[in-house]
Design an enzyme around this catalytic site. Structure first.
Site, PDB file in Angstrom:
ATOM      1  N   ASP A 159      84.587  95.109  33.825  1.00  0.00           N
ATOM      2  CA  ASP A 159      84.697  95.248  35.278  1.00  0.00           C
ATOM      3  C   ASP A 159      83.742  96.371  35.682  1.00  0.00           C
ATOM      4  O   ASP A 159      83.231  97.136  34.876  1.00  0.00           O
ATOM      5  CB  ASP A 159      86.148  95.537  35.695  1.00  0.00           C
ATOM      6  CG  ASP A 159      86.374  95.267  37.162  1.00  0.00           C
ATOM      7  OD1 ASP A 159      87.528  95.179  37.586  1.00  0.00           O
ATOM      8  OD2 ASP A 159      85.366  95.121  37.904  1.00  0.00           O
TER       9      ASP A 159
HETATM   10  C1  GLC Z   1      85.683  95.240  41.367  1.00  0.00           C
HETATM   11  C2  GLC Z   1      86.926  94.514  40.957  1.00  0.00           C
HETATM   12  C3  GLC Z   1      86.649  93.192  40.289  1.00  0.00           C
HETATM   13  C4  GLC Z   1      85.401  92.593  40.883  1.00  0.00           C
HETATM   14  C5  GLC Z   1      84.247  93.478  40.457  1.00  0.00           C
HETATM   15  C6  GLC Z   1      82.909  92.970  41.008  1.00  0.00           C
HETATM   16  O1  GLC Z   1      85.842  96.614  41.187  1.00  0.00           O
HETATM   17  O2  GLC Z   1      87.855  95.201  40.135  1.00  0.00           O
HETATM   18  O3  GLC Z   1      87.808  92.371  40.499  1.00  0.00           O
HETATM   19  O4  GLC Z   1      85.203  91.278  40.419  1.00  0.00           O
HETATM   20  O5  GLC Z   1      84.439  94.823  40.843  1.00  0.00           O
HETATM   21  O6  GLC Z   1      82.897  93.096  42.380  1.00  0.00           O
END
Ligand code: GLC
Length: 743
Positions: free
Chosen positions: A280
């Protein structure tokens, strides 16, 4: 193993391949990948493991793509820009490897569907699949080939803002609907020009953040992890999900992005997952503040050894992986496998043969069909919580339309909407001005937004109500109040919305409350002022017409709660599939009935709250209809189930009303004694049953001992012999009961 073979053959059948064809296709793909790998330098391999955010692009980005230093972008969604970057990657980089373009398309790209928590209330896998299909079609048009969904975090805490993105508190429901979402995104084949790769997130346990505070620690022990939190992820992997994303949280002290037990032992060795895992946003680097890595080089080493294939934006792989490999701290075998996983997904997506967006192709975005699909989803996602003979409304009645959510085109779409356009949102007010313009109404928003504390227009609301036959009060939450990093410690109706409702009810008129929110709110204090309550988890673009369809009876509410509604925030966590404890509540005294100087043990010593008892306001699976459904004649095909066998549970449901409707019949079981304690109830089946006025139907569920299997004391997954209770009913608290024994 048997389930894996079944899943594999189902996979072949569903994708129109026989096993022979599939293995030939796979062999061809693996040869292509391995031949390509042999030609790649280490820098290029590391480049494939590197994902950057388009918003942070500098001039040198094309140079880096040209050098093969980048394998993916997220948040680039202009097809012309996508095609240009693909051109550079394919025509100018050493091995012409296409980019994979990711974006958070959580519940629609342009045509916005109800937030996932709302879609879960439909208890309808087809609704969820249809929504994901529309999202995929609209995304691929923009050059997006990968979405960061479905989010399958089991969520038992309404304080946590991301409950909005989840499919609720139950692993069975989340598993069935999560698999449906994967099918919708990925279509019949990933290489289909309207398919996008799914990304099951957040692996693992993010929804159990302590205190409901986002990003907080989780403490999920192995049995709970196996029996609850991992279940929906496994169902999504079995459905063919192409990728997974690790979560921010540390579980029992180990951040997910550094957890080899999760990423290798379970995901690869047990589940045989052959797609790729992306971290993430910065979750790898965040192992430094977690206190799990001392610096960025340590981050790269821990993550690579744990099994992260692709790094989202923190760039420790390009900075340190080469050095770590040369130092023998990361194996080249691992890196080659990670690159294979990435190339495999790109190959399955057809990006090597069809990498460009056809910008001349007619757009399906916002098509009538997409909007109708979104309207149907919003209809089936609404939950009727209360109705004291005031709904459905009559078109001849004059209504007073009051409140901040009656015309909130941005907020109605809910959280995690980057590309939705509020100009396209049809709010309840807009639906009254267009499709329902025969309705006589007066409109007084009174509050400009949910947090608004200005009571100066309350008198206007009362006058409007007095001039009408019925007041319809639209309350709830702005979309910013749920979603990532948006936890709340108080989940009452925010601002002065409860006071507004009270003021409107003081007129003595019938009051219908329509709520749009990103979470279950504690609305018990508001119920005395509402003759009816229709609850919508932010219903999306077509929420307005859907709500009016329901209020006027053109559609009959069928939604069921995918998450428990607590009476007080202090009851959290409270969920239906809890353990019984050694002291289940026997008698619950009322606080006001407790004697002065009551003796120490006079209230009994069992598990409940003195001020709010042991029950929620509404249980998981609860939802009313304009119809009335009666259950009878629950019968089991046997009361003795041999290990490895199955039984059929039949029940008759009658629609005793004069209104056609749909009931979601739910089947729960309880394993009364186990090698570890077992929940008092577990959902093991649900069926949407449409019944005309007066119609009866006998439905059946099949339950096998496989369905009863769980990870027991010895951490093997199997059913255990013994006594079971079984219920079929209208929610997790009510139902006809039967018993059987597993021999
Ligand atoms: C965010 C979220 C995740 C998302 C990623 C890309 O912080 O936790 O769910 O897909 O970043 O945006």
């Amino acid at each position: 193993m048997k389930k894996l073979l079944i899943a594999l053959s189902l996979f072949c059948v569903s994708f129109g391949l026989n096993a022979q064809q599939k293995s030939t296709e796979d062999a061809k793909m693996e040869k292509f990948i391995n031949d390509l790998l042999k030609k790649m330098t280490l820098d290029e391999k590391i480049g494939q493991m590197n994902q950057l955010n388009w918003g942070d692009i500098s001039d040198s980005i094309k140079t880096r793509v040209r050098n093969g230093e980048i394998g993916s972008f997220l948040n680039i969604y202009d097809p012309v820009q996508v095609n240009e970057m693909q051109r550079v990657a394919i025509e100018e980089s050493p091995n012409k490897i296409p980019l994979i373009i990711g974006r958070d398309v959580i519940h629609g790209l342009k045509t916005i569907f109800p937030i996932p928590l709302g879609q879960a209330a439909s208890f309808n896998p087809q609704v969820v699949e249809n929504g994901a299909r529309v999202a995929a079609i609209e995304s691929r048009e923009k050059g997006i080939t990968w979405t960061f969904a479905p989010m399958l975090d089991i969520s038992r805490d309404a304080r946590w803002g991301r409950i909005a993105e989840s499919l609720g508190e139950d692993p069975y429901l989340a598993g069935e609907l999560g698999a449906a979402m994967v099918r919708g995104f990925q279509g019949k084949s990933l290489s289909d020009p309207t398919s996008i790769a799914a990304c099951v997130k957040h692996f693992i346990g993010y929804g159990a953040a302590e205190g409901g505070r986002d990003y907080n620690t989780t403490n999920i022990p192995i049995h709970l992890l196996r029996n609850v939190y991992l279940h929906p992820f496994q169902k999504a992997v079995e459905a063919g999900a192409a990728t997974l994303m690790t979560s921010f949280n540390d579980n029992d002290g180990i951040p997910a992005s550094g957890n080899g037990f999760l990423l290798k032992d379970i995901l690869r060795n047990e589940w045989k997952f052959d797609g790729f895992v992306v971290s993430d946003w910065e979750s790898m680097r965040e192992m430094i503040p977690h206190g799990f890595a001392k610096d960025r080089k340590d981050v790269a080493m821990i993550s690579a050894n744990a099994g992260i294939d692709m790094e989202m934006v923190s760039e420790t792989y390009p900075d340190y992986l080469k050095e770590l490999i040369n130092e023998g701290k990361v194996s080249m075998t691992d890196v080659d496998n990670y690159v294979r996983n990435i190339l495999r997904v790109k190959y399955r997506l057809g990006l090597f043969t069809n990498p460009y967006v056809d910008t001349k192709k007619a757009s399906a975005t916002y098509s009538k069909e997409h909007l109708q699909t979104a309207r149907e989803a919003a209809i089936q996602s609404a939950i009727l919580l209360k109705n004291e003979n005031v709904l459905p409304l009559k078109e001849t009645q004059k209504i007073a339309v009051i409140g901040p959510m009656a015309d909130a085109p941005h907020d109605q779409m809910g959280t995690w909407v980057f590309d939705g356009e509020k100009a396209h949102t049809v709010t309840p007010l807009k639906a009254l001005q267009t499709e329902y313009k025969n309705i006589n109404y007066v409109y007084e928003p009174v509050l400009k937004y949910s947090r608004d504390k200005n009571t100066s227009d309350f008198e206007k609301a009362k006058k409007a109500a007095e001039s009408a036959d019925v007041a319809v009060v639209f309350l709830g939450e702005e979309s910013i109040l749920s979603g990532e990093a948006h936890s709340l410690s108080n989940i009452n109706l925010i601002g002065v919305q409860s006071e507004l409702l009270k003021a409107v009810k003081s007129t003595g008129k019938p009051v219908v409350v329509v709520i749009m929110a990103g979470r279950p709110l504690t609305i018990e204090r508001d119920l005395p002022y509402a003759d009816a309550v229709l609850y919508n988890f932010h219903p999306g673009t077509m929420g307005g017409p859907a709500i009016l369809d329901l209020l006027y009876g053109k559609a009959n509410p069928s939604g069921k709660l995918p998450v428990t509604f607590v009476r007080e925030v202090g009851q959290i966590p409270m969920y239906y599939n809890h353990n019984n404890t050694g002291r289940p509540p026997q008698w619950i005294p009322k606080l006001e009935d407790i004697a002065i100087e009551a003796p120490q043990t006079s209230l009994g010593n069992t598990s409940f709250y003195l001020d709010s008892g042991d029950k929620p306001l509404y249980p998981f699976g609860y939802g009313l209809s304009y119809s009335k459904f009666e259950y009878s004649n629950l019968a089991l095909s046997t009361t003795e189930l041999a290990m490895g066998g199955s039984l059929t549970a039949k029940v008759t449901i009658k629609n005793t009303s004069n209104v056609d409707g749909t009931e979601v019949a739910q089947l729960y079981v309880r394993d009364l004694v186990g090698s570890i304690v077992r929940p008092v109830k577990e959902l093991k089946g649900f069926q949407r049953v449409s019944l005309k006025a007066g119609e009866s139907k006998t439905i059946e569920f099949k339950i096998s001992t496989d369905d009863l299997a769980f990870w027991g004391r010895d951490l093997t997954k199997k059913a255990e012999q013994g006594d079971f209770d079984l219920w079929i009913g209208t929610n997790s608290a009510d139902g006809l009961k039967a018993k059987f024994v597993v021999k």
